[in-house]
Design an enzyme around this catalytic site. Sequence first.
Site, PDB file in Angstrom:
ATOM      1  N   HIS A 141       3.201   9.063  19.888  1.00 21.52           N
ATOM      2  CA  HIS A 141       2.240   7.997  19.573  1.00 21.52           C
ATOM      3  C   HIS A 141       1.870   7.216  20.829  1.00 21.52           C
ATOM      4  O   HIS A 141       1.177   6.188  20.743  1.00 21.52           O
ATOM      5  CB  HIS A 141       2.841   7.028  18.554  1.00 21.52           C
ATOM      6  CG  HIS A 141       3.058   7.618  17.200  1.00 21.52           C
ATOM      7  ND1 HIS A 141       2.101   8.369  16.553  1.00 21.52           N
ATOM      8  CD2 HIS A 141       4.133   7.565  16.357  1.00 21.52           C
ATOM      9  CE1 HIS A 141       2.569   8.755  15.372  1.00 21.52           C
ATOM     10  NE2 HIS A 141       3.792   8.290  15.234  1.00 21.52           N
ATOM     11  N   PHE A 262      -2.358  18.148   0.128  1.00 19.52           N
ATOM     12  CA  PHE A 262      -1.520  16.944   0.049  1.00 19.52           C
ATOM     13  C   PHE A 262      -0.385  17.126  -0.949  1.00 19.52           C
ATOM     14  O   PHE A 262       0.757  16.721  -0.693  1.00 19.52           O
ATOM     15  CB  PHE A 262      -2.357  15.719  -0.324  1.00 19.52           C
ATOM     16  CG  PHE A 262      -1.568  14.443  -0.297  1.00 19.52           C
ATOM     17  CD1 PHE A 262      -1.255  13.818   0.892  1.00 19.52           C
ATOM     18  CD2 PHE A 262      -1.113  13.868  -1.479  1.00 19.52           C
ATOM     19  CE1 PHE A 262      -0.499  12.645   0.914  1.00 19.52           C
ATOM     20  CE2 PHE A 262      -0.367  12.698  -1.470  1.00 19.52           C
ATOM     21  CZ  PHE A 262      -0.059  12.088  -0.258  1.00 19.52           C
ATOM     22  N   ARG A 294       2.149   8.711   1.189  1.00 14.90           N
ATOM     23  CA  ARG A 294       1.883   7.794   0.085  1.00 14.90           C
ATOM     24  C   ARG A 294       0.699   8.240  -0.768  1.00 14.90           C
ATOM     25  O   ARG A 294       0.843   8.546  -1.944  1.00 14.90           O
ATOM     26  CB  ARG A 294       1.643   6.386   0.660  1.00 14.90           C
ATOM     27  CG  ARG A 294       1.765   5.248  -0.321  1.00 14.90           C
ATOM     28  CD  ARG A 294       1.660   3.920   0.408  1.00 14.90           C
ATOM     29  NE  ARG A 294       0.427   3.815   1.158  1.00 14.90           N
ATOM     30  CZ  ARG A 294      -0.714   3.325   0.671  1.00 14.90           C
ATOM     31  NH1 ARG A 294      -0.759   2.890  -0.573  1.00 14.90           N
ATOM     32  NH2 ARG A 294      -1.799   3.257   1.422  1.00 14.90           N
TER      33      ARG A 294
END
Length: 330
Positions: A141, A262, A294
């Site tokens: 990141h 997903f 999520r």
Amino acid sequence: MLTYDELDNKSKEYLTKNFTTTVRTGYVKCKGYLFPNTFQNFGDKIENMEIRDDDIWVCTFPKSGTTWVQEMTWCIANELDFEAARENLMVRFPFLEFSSMRDSSKIKPEYATALPVSRRFLLDSVDEIDKLTTRRFIKTHLPFELLPKKLRNFSTQAKIIYVVRNPRDTLISYYHHCKLIESFKGTLPEFVELFFDGNVPFGPYPEHVKGYLAHINNPNVLYLQYEEMKKDLRSVIHKTADFIGKIISKDEADQLLDHLSFSSMKKNSAVNHESVVEAKKKHNLSVKDGHFMRRGIVGDWKEAIDATLFERFEKWERENLNGINFTYSV
């Protein structure tokens, strides 16, 4: 050597109260980006890291589709070896600065055992990645400005895949992640202000995106958009395959599309990080519910941001994101 700056008193006070734990006790800034203070033990080692010509790096701002792109990239590069893909993604595609984000020596042994990586990796992920003898797939990141020097000066043939997601969905997803995994104790409006001020780990977001966009025309950089993946993943699969020198047939693309859906990803224990989440819930009683993966949708922000926050968003975007076009729906 890298240099580090202290936060202003107001930011330091808020973050200390609402965004620290026994293994993360404070924050510093490096080249304007926010990191846990433990990053200081690894910054120079990352700066001087050796880069290999066949490295593949997936670089993102947190919660921009990182895991999705990691799994896609690894499968393409490894001839869709779904049997080998049963090994945890954290092992196949390690997180470069993982050990720099907390004082790993203070992690409870029972929590550490929930992670699918060795204790050595917890203590020094940079060294452990450097020791790999097979082709390296590396997640980070870090902003472009803090990548290893030999990666950012393109002195090797290493590949960089940068993934961007619109800032509204990124923020909402990052907020839920920080509540679940990083022990953030504040509210959504407070997190929004931290995000706008660049006072979330790896922030500020605009500079992170612009740092990579400056190299979008380099042949060793591939720029992907999360929303593009949601709209036409097949095209992104072929684009990625071409970038890393692979050919994907229609049948293979069909198989990969199913693997990357997903619903498949969310129930795939090799990529869903549920062991980490469950360990976090067990050892932090304030965390009662939630999943690493999520919702995975475009437009999640519409249900979370009220009119007042939306006005703040639009003002912040006008002032900070000029020249960057984002998709907010599919």
